[in-house]
Design a protein around this motif. Structure first.
Motif, mmCIF file in Angstrom:
data_model
loop_
_atom_site.group_PDB
_atom_site.id
_atom_site.type_symbol
_atom_site.label_atom_id
_atom_site.label_comp_id
_atom_site.label_asym_id
_atom_site.label_seq_id
_atom_site.Cartn_x
_atom_site.Cartn_y
_atom_site.Cartn_z
ATOM 1 N N LYS A 17 0.809 -1.216 0.000
ATOM 2 C CA LYS A 17 0.000 0.000 0.000
ATOM 3 C C LYS A 17 0.846 1.271 0.000
ATOM 4 O O LYS A 17 0.378 2.336 -0.331
ATOM 5 C CB LYS A 17 -0.918 0.011 1.224
ATOM 6 C CG LYS A 17 -1.962 -1.101 1.229
ATOM 7 C CD LYS A 17 -2.820 -1.022 2.474
ATOM 8 C CE LYS A 17 -3.850 -2.141 2.501
ATOM 9 N NZ LYS A 17 -4.672 -2.091 3.735
ATOM 10 N N HIS A 51 2.293 5.617 7.324
ATOM 11 C CA HIS A 51 1.394 4.656 6.695
ATOM 12 C C HIS A 51 0.106 5.375 6.297
ATOM 13 O O HIS A 51 -0.336 6.288 7.004
ATOM 14 C CB HIS A 51 1.070 3.510 7.670
ATOM 15 C CG HIS A 51 0.505 2.297 7.009
ATOM 16 N ND1 HIS A 51 -0.828 2.191 6.655
ATOM 17 C CD2 HIS A 51 1.087 1.131 6.632
ATOM 18 C CE1 HIS A 51 -1.040 1.014 6.085
ATOM 19 N NE2 HIS A 51 0.096 0.348 6.061
ATOM 20 N N GLU A 103 -2.916 4.424 6.433
ATOM 21 C CA GLU A 103 -4.088 4.114 7.230
ATOM 22 C C GLU A 103 -3.911 4.599 8.668
ATOM 23 O O GLU A 103 -2.967 4.187 9.349
ATOM 24 C CB GLU A 103 -4.353 2.605 7.226
ATOM 25 C CG GLU A 103 -4.711 2.047 5.855
ATOM 26 C CD GLU A 103 -5.055 0.577 5.918
ATOM 27 O OE1 GLU A 103 -5.450 0.104 7.011
ATOM 28 O OE2 GLU A 103 -4.928 -0.103 4.891
ATOM 29 N N LYS A 150 -5.362 3.800 11.389
ATOM 30 C CA LYS A 150 -5.398 2.749 12.415
ATOM 31 C C LYS A 150 -4.034 2.069 12.568
ATOM 32 O O LYS A 150 -3.666 1.648 13.668
ATOM 33 C CB LYS A 150 -6.475 1.717 12.095
ATOM 34 C CG LYS A 150 -6.232 0.890 10.847
ATOM 35 C CD LYS A 150 -7.335 -0.138 10.651
ATOM 36 C CE LYS A 150 -7.068 -1.002 9.413
ATOM 37 N NZ LYS A 150 -8.136 -2.029 9.231
#
Length: 321
Positions: A87, A130, A132, A134
């Motif tokens: 990702k 990152h 994301e 979370k």
């Protein structure tokens, strides 16, 4: 049709009529399928370097056994951020964070926990570790546990346990990370020479899908635990030996929409051949692998007898890449 494909086609025809077969015959057919899949995976690794060379992003200048604190923490941070996910350029982001934002500070985990939880979350866009949120938040909680259990030094996780991968795995789980991430870290440390000994595959969704299709004809319903059990059957000396081939197959050809025609192991894959034949293996074969103990014992006995009588020199050398 190749001899290998012809042999597996015959086995699949038998797998489609399992209800008419004795348990011992079911176990024998299943054992032959396992043997073919095992041979195909090891042959793939022997003949193609990219299927056996570690995919680790860790480039260490020091010799094995002398990883620095900064290198260890950088490596672990990238793993915790799931560098295999594809990702983001996780490794580059971690390097930038440590070298530029933290100015090369070796106390990575202490620097993270110097933030409050809210303060760390507020720096999500600034640190850009990152995509994301979370995962960014999870790294903070891991950092607190790294400081609590290992004084912020990643090397303490495996130091003193170099010949015991299972203990290293359990020590990683104290950080409350996903089991697949812990397996990946242990396997990568094996590849880099920091620990030795047999260990399981990662057992993530990719491994589960590939093993399910190659052995059972269908990747659905293969849990991480079942995937690891299959890997132990296919590579009893060290399941980790087939982790990279499984990952490369899954990320290259065996995605949610499989590209069987291009796959290098299509002639040894139950799914690929059964699709061409237009028949499906009876679910009883999957039960044989994970169900009744009597079936599993028969399968184990058959495999031992088969391995002892195997005269193929290539098979004898399958563990030697």
């Amino acid at each position: 049709m190749s001899p290998e494909k012809d042999r597996l086609s015959g086995l699949i025809h038998q797998m489609a009529h399992a209800s008419d077969m004795e348990p011992a015959k079911i176990s024998q057919v299943t054992g032959e399928v396992l043997l073919m899949v095992s041979n195909a995976l090891f042959r793939l690794a022997r003949e193609n370097s990219r299927f056996r060379a570690s995919d680790s992003i860790l480039l260490i200048e020091s010799s094995p056994g002398k990883m620095t604190r900064t290198e260890a923490n950088t490596f672990l941070c990238a793993c915790f951020l799931e560098y295999r996910s594809g990702k983001t350029e996780v490794w580059d982001n971690v390097i930038f964070f440590i070298e530029e934002i933290l100015d090369g500070n070796e106390n990575l985990w202490h620097e993270i926990v110097h933030h409050t939880t809210e303060g760390w979350n507020e720096r999500f866009f600034d640190y850009n570790l990152h995509p994301e949120p979370k995962i960014h938040t999870r790294l903070y909680h891991i950092a607190t546990l790294m400081v609590r259990f290992y004084a912020g030094d990643g090397r303490q996780i495996w130091t003193g346990y170099e010949d015991d991968p299972e203990s290293v795995y359990k020590r990683l789980l104290l950080l409350r990370i996903p089991r697949s991430t812990a397996c990946l870290i242990v396997g990568t440390l094996k590849d880099l020479g920091y620990i030795q000994g047999p260990f399981d595959i990662v057992g993530d969704v990719v491994d589960s899908r590939v093993l399910g299709r190659m052995v059972c004809g269908d990747g659905a319903g293969i849990t991480p635990m079942k995937a690891r059990r299959l890997a132990r059957m296919l590579s009893p000396e060290d399941p980790w030996d087939i982790d990279l081939p499984l990952y490369m197959i899954g990320s290259t050809w065996c995605g949610p929409g499989p590209k069987c025609r291009a796959c290098l192991v299509k002639h040894s894959c139950v799914h690929a051949i059964s699709e061409k034949l237009g028949i499906r293996p009876d679910p009883l074969f999957r039960d044989n692998l994970f169900g009744k103990k009597s079936y599993q014992k028969t399968l184990k006995q058959w495999q031992i007898e088969s391995l002892c009588s195997e005269n193929d020199q290539g098979f004898k050398q399958k563990f030697r890449f």
